[in-house]
Write a protein that holds these residues in place. Structure first.
Motif, PDB file in Angstrom:
ATOM      1  N   UNK A 111       0.887  -1.301  -0.063  1.00 26.81           N
ATOM      2  CA  UNK A 111      -0.011   0.007   0.107  1.00 26.81           C
ATOM      3  C   UNK A 111       0.994   1.236  -0.092  1.00 26.81           C
ATOM      4  N   UNK A 112       0.904   1.930  -1.040  1.00 25.67           N
ATOM      5  CA  UNK A 112       1.785   3.285  -1.130  1.00 25.67           C
ATOM      6  C   UNK A 112       0.791   4.527  -1.218  1.00 25.67           C
ATOM      7  N   UNK A 113      -0.347   4.355  -0.769  1.00 22.42           N
ATOM      8  CA  UNK A 113      -1.322   5.609  -0.643  1.00 22.42           C
ATOM      9  C   UNK A 113      -1.916   5.948  -2.189  1.00 22.42           C
ATOM     10  N   UNK A 114      -2.069   4.843  -3.058  1.00 19.99           N
ATOM     11  CA  UNK A 114      -2.764   5.306  -4.247  1.00 19.99           C
ATOM     12  C   UNK A 114      -4.201   5.536  -3.997  1.00 19.99           C
ATOM     13  N   UNK A 115      -4.905   6.437  -4.839  1.00 19.69           N
ATOM     14  CA  UNK A 115      -6.055   6.864  -4.508  1.00 19.69           C
ATOM     15  C   UNK A 115      -7.091   5.911  -5.328  1.00 19.69           C
ATOM     16  N   UNK A 116      -7.111   4.701  -4.803  1.00 24.53           N
ATOM     17  CA  UNK A 116      -7.910   3.476  -5.549  1.00 24.53           C
ATOM     18  C   UNK A 116      -9.150   3.314  -4.904  1.00 24.53           C
ATOM     19  N   UNK A 117     -10.112   3.324  -5.536  1.00 28.80           N
ATOM     20  CA  UNK A 117     -11.645   3.170  -4.989  1.00 28.80           C
ATOM     21  C   UNK A 117     -12.057   1.674  -4.989  1.00 28.80           C
ATOM     22  N   UNK A 118     -12.888   1.504  -3.925  1.00 26.66           N
ATOM     23  CA  UNK A 118     -13.806   0.455  -3.796  1.00 26.66           C
ATOM     24  C   UNK A 118     -14.644   0.364  -5.316  1.00 26.66           C
ATOM     25  N   UNK A 119     -14.616  -0.834  -6.009  1.00 23.90           N
ATOM     26  CA  UNK A 119     -15.359  -0.883  -7.084  1.00 23.90           C
ATOM     27  C   UNK A 119     -14.881  -0.413  -8.475  1.00 23.90           C
ATOM     28  N   UNK A 120     -13.534  -0.093  -8.474  1.00 19.09           N
ATOM     29  CA  UNK A 120     -13.037   0.364  -9.754  1.00 19.09           C
ATOM     30  C   UNK A 120     -12.166  -0.625 -10.083  1.00 19.09           C
ATOM     31  N   UNK A 121     -12.153  -1.804  -9.584  1.00 20.17           N
ATOM     32  CA  UNK A 121     -11.072  -2.917  -9.979  1.00 20.17           C
ATOM     33  C   UNK A 121     -11.557  -3.409 -11.174  1.00 20.17           C
ATOM     34  N   UNK A 122     -10.644  -3.962 -12.058  1.00 16.84           N
ATOM     35  CA  UNK A 122     -10.933  -4.735 -13.234  1.00 16.84           C
ATOM     36  C   UNK A 122     -11.140  -6.156 -13.271  1.00 16.84           C
ATOM     37  N   UNK A 123     -10.984  -6.929 -11.971  1.00 17.99           N
ATOM     38  CA  UNK A 123     -11.121  -8.168 -11.724  1.00 17.99           C
ATOM     39  C   UNK A 123     -10.766  -8.188 -10.232  1.00 17.99           C
ATOM     40  N   UNK A 124     -11.349  -9.211  -9.773  1.00 14.56           N
ATOM     41  CA  UNK A 124     -11.170  -9.520  -8.283  1.00 14.56           C
ATOM     42  C   UNK A 124     -10.307 -10.849  -8.013  1.00 14.56           C
ATOM     43  N   UNK A 125      -9.476 -10.828  -7.073  1.00 15.73           N
ATOM     44  CA  UNK A 125      -8.789 -12.228  -6.717  1.00 15.73           C
ATOM     45  C   UNK A 125      -9.479 -12.814  -5.784  1.00 15.73           C
ATOM     46  N   UNK A 126      -9.779 -14.198  -6.365  1.00 17.71           N
ATOM     47  CA  UNK A 126     -10.850 -14.918  -5.337  1.00 17.71           C
ATOM     48  C   UNK A 126     -10.354 -15.232  -3.852  1.00 17.71           C
ATOM     49  N   UNK A 127     -11.355 -14.860  -3.144  1.00 18.86           N
ATOM     50  CA  UNK A 127     -11.141 -15.195  -1.755  1.00 18.86           C
ATOM     51  C   UNK A 127     -12.475 -15.254  -0.949  1.00 18.86           C
ATOM     52  N   UNK A 128     -12.439 -16.134   0.253  1.00 17.04           N
ATOM     53  CA  UNK A 128     -13.709 -16.163   0.902  1.00 17.04           C
ATOM     54  C   UNK A 128     -14.508 -14.680   1.245  1.00 17.04           C
ATOM     55  N   UNK A 129     -13.680 -13.519   1.294  1.00 18.48           N
ATOM     56  CA  UNK A 129     -14.354 -12.508   1.531  1.00 18.48           C
ATOM     57  C   UNK A 129     -15.261 -12.042   0.380  1.00 18.48           C
ATOM     58  N   UNK A 130     -15.218 -12.515  -0.647  1.00 18.55           N
ATOM     59  CA  UNK A 130     -15.898 -12.191  -1.890  1.00 18.55           C
ATOM     60  C   UNK A 130     -17.309 -12.772  -1.861  1.00 18.55           C
ATOM     61  N   UNK A 131     -17.379 -13.954  -1.106  1.00 17.00           N
ATOM     62  CA  UNK A 131     -18.618 -14.570  -1.396  1.00 17.00           C
ATOM     63  C   UNK A 131     -19.096 -15.266   0.147  1.00 17.00           C
ATOM     64  N   UNK A 132     -18.422 -15.306   1.225  1.00 17.64           N
ATOM     65  CA  UNK A 132     -18.739 -15.985   2.336  1.00 17.64           C
ATOM     66  C   UNK A 132     -19.836 -15.565   2.895  1.00 17.64           C
ATOM     67  N   UNK A 133     -20.333 -14.314   2.718  1.00 17.19           N
ATOM     68  CA  UNK A 133     -21.500 -13.651   3.154  1.00 17.19           C
ATOM     69  C   UNK A 133     -22.777 -14.178   2.678  1.00 17.19           C
TER      70      UNK A 133
END
Ligand SMILES: NC(=O)C1=CN([C@@H]2O[C@H](COP(=O)(O)OP(=O)(O)OC[C@H]3O[C@@H](n4cnc5c(N)ncnc54)[C@H](O)[C@@H]3O)[C@@H](O)[C@H]2O)[C@@H](O)CC1
Ligand SMILES: Nc1ncnc2c1ncn2[C@@H]1O[C@H](COP(=O)(O)OP(=O)(O)O)[C@@H](O)[C@H]1O
Ligand SMILES: [K+]
Length: 504
Positions: A217-239
């Motif tokens: 993390x170098x403090x880039x202005x990266x917004x939630x939801x602007x990703x081009x893809x997601x890296x699979x992890x339980x946090x994406x679907x476990x809920x």
């Protein structure tokens, strides 16, 4: 998901929050970089943080030793100059090899080079004889063409030296978008990238070339939801996954119909059925013809067996209230009867898991694809994908997205990196896996896990994401000697690993 469950999961997985699962294409990252600078953080500050992040990772892995930094003409090279300065200040023996001294550099890279007080040796003169720790800061996100000639030669010499390699942002020559090697590249033991991983770190040759990946993390202005893809992890679907309520009964936990095929192919559908039951589908029924029933009955203790006379009886059973989802394809066969049975379940209107022979049959009658009930999942491997979507080309990410758009269904394209794409949703890349999964019948187990979730009412994208992750986790839990028979038995370990338990 309750706060308690979510926190427990995070602790258990020792994971970053969901934002840490973002994947950003290099060109998009350049925009984010520019936005961050326009927002008030000077580029040289970002470069300094990037260099510092690399040095922190590097010093956490290797004790003091000679370091040879290969620095390129752009900002990736600039990071290299910051790293050189910081290591020199810490008393490390550092050499920097570059064909671009300060006079040939611009902007932040020039400032970083000048601040280092180090004179580079030309790349041709880089001395690898003592197998130094190599820091690859030649090209990163700005790779614009194939690595050739003198540059390819230096990468080859670096690889031959036997020294460990740390890549800055991306291994030079690796395409951050597709994960392909352009011309030549240098396999890294460790890669430190900034803000977010790039799809190219995971796809094609990227996983192998990137080694152990650190996202700083170098403090880039990266917004939630602007990703081009997601890296699979339980946090994406476990809920989105149900836990059995205390008053559960088997059909409330999900009735799954698995359609079997001819006698000689019985193993595949049995593996699918067993994997689905272990995943949590409360009542799994294998439907087979009377001629094959004795073979299927031989080893399916926890699975119900139903013999069906013909497609019309299959259609009636598929439409019954007891069936919430249907898995078809593993061991189905591709003859007329198999095609008729596929037609029968297509008309039931239940979410389908379509794999193997079902995909081959659909490729022969493409119009049937349009008739798939909404919320179904297609799980092709490369060969099945080519048959089914013969006009779709590009990287696995691009192809899975196009196939999802065309079919209107969730498409899971299998491979060492598996891509999951649902129409209108951000695609997901799964790398939670091991090469031991390359064993016959492993795909049948994956189908069972996904179908097991579909039967429990989970949406197709979450079911596919969970399926890929749990499949890979099960393989990692077993390790060498894995077969499809032992793979499904490790599914409970995968569930435990992601914190599955009943509600108190
Ligand atoms: N937000 C970010 O992404 C940040 C990026 N930083 C660094 O900046 C890098 C990107 O910098 P740049 O955009 O300057 O790009 P690079 O430094 O990756 O490369 C660009 C330069 O390489 C040349 N080039 C590209 N491919 C070549 C080839 N095959 N053969 C010969 N020359 C080639 C280009 O003409 C250009 O001069 C990142 O990879 C990262 O290391 C950090 O400094 C800080 C923050
Ligand atoms: N090298 C690998 N690394 C990780 N996973 C792999 C690798 N090779 C195959 N897999 C996974 O193993 C499974 C194989 O499925 P599939 O090709 O359908 O095989 P089968 O038809 O024998 O069941 C897929 O989930 C795929 O993603
Ligand atoms: K690099």
């Amino acid at each position: 998901m309750s706060a308690g469950r979510s926190n427990a999961l995070r602790l258990m997985m020792n994971s970053a929050p969901k934002s840490g699962r973002q994947l950003i294409f290099p060109a998009h990252m350049a925009e984010i970089d520019a936005r961050t600078i326009a927002g008030g953080t000077p580029g040289i500050v970002l470069m300094e943080r990037a260099g510092q992040a690399v040095v922190t990772v590097l010093r956490g892995i290797w004790p003091r030793r000679p370091v040879l930094i290969l620095a390129g003409p752009g900002n990736n090279g600039g990071d290299g100059w910051v790293i050189a300065r910081l290591l020199k200040e810490a008393g490390w023996p550092v050499t920097i090899a570059s064909d671009w001294p300060a006079g040939a550099l611009k902007g932040d890279a020039k400032l970083a080079c000048e601040a280092s007080g180090i004179t580079p040796v030309p790349l041709e003169e880089a001395d690898f004889s003592a197998a130094p720790l190599i820091v690859d800061a030649l090209f990163g996100a700005g790779l614009a063409r194939s690595i050739e000639g003198k540059l390819a030669e230096v990468l080859r010499r670096a690889a031959a030296s036997g020294g460990p390699v740390l890549a800055v942002d991306l291994p030079s020559g690796l395409c951050g978008t597709r994960g392909e090697v352009l011309g030549d590249s240098l396999k890294a033991d460790v890669t430190v990238t900034f803000g977010a991983a790039k799809p190219g770190h995971l796809l094609a040759e990227g996983r192998c070339y990137s080694g152990q990946l650190h996202v700083a993390d170098i403090g880039l202005d990266l917004c939630e939801g602007e990703e081009d893809a997601l890296w699979n992890h339980p946090l994406l679907w476990w809920d989105r996954m149900p836990l059995p309520p205390s008053a559960a009964h088997k059909y409330a936990r999900g009735g799954l119909l698995v359609v079997g095929g001819p006698r000689h192919q019985g193993g595949a559908a049995r593996l699918t059925a067993k994997a689905a039951a272990v995943t949590g589908a409360g009542a799994v029924t294998l439907a087979v013809s009377a001629q094959a029933a004795d073979i299927y009955a031989a080893s399916i203790d926890a699975i119900m067996l139903r013999t069906v006379r013909d497609e019309s009886e299959l259609a009636d059973f598929a439409a019954s209230d007891k069936i919430a989802a249907i898995a078809i394809g593993p061991g189905l066969g591709t003859d007329e009867k198999a095609a008729a049975w596929l037609g029968a379940v297509l008309s039931a209107g239940k979410p389908l898991l379509l794999d193997a022979d079902a995909l081959t049959l659909l490729a022969k009658r493409a119009e049937r694809l349009a008739g798939c009930p909404e919320g179904s999942v297609l799980t092709p491997h490369e060969g099945e994908f080519k048959r089914l979507f013969s006009d779709v080309s590009g990287s696995p990410l691009e192809r899975a997205e196009e196939a999802a758009r065309k079919s209107g269904q969730t498409v899971l394209l299998k491979g060492a990196a598996t891509v999951i794409s649902a129409p209108g949703k951000t695609p997901v890349i799964n790398t939670r896996s091991s090469p031991y999964l390359a064993t016959a019948g492993s795909g049948d187990v994956l189908s069972g896990i996904i179908a097991g979730w579909l039967a429990q009412g989970v949406d197709s994208q979450a079911a596919a994401g969970a399926g890929a992750w749990m499949h890979g986790e099960s393989s990692l839990q077993y390790g060498p000697g894995l077969t499809a028979d032992t793979l499904w038995q490790k599914i409970p370990n995968a569930l435990h690993a992601i914190g599955a338990r009943t509600d108190d």
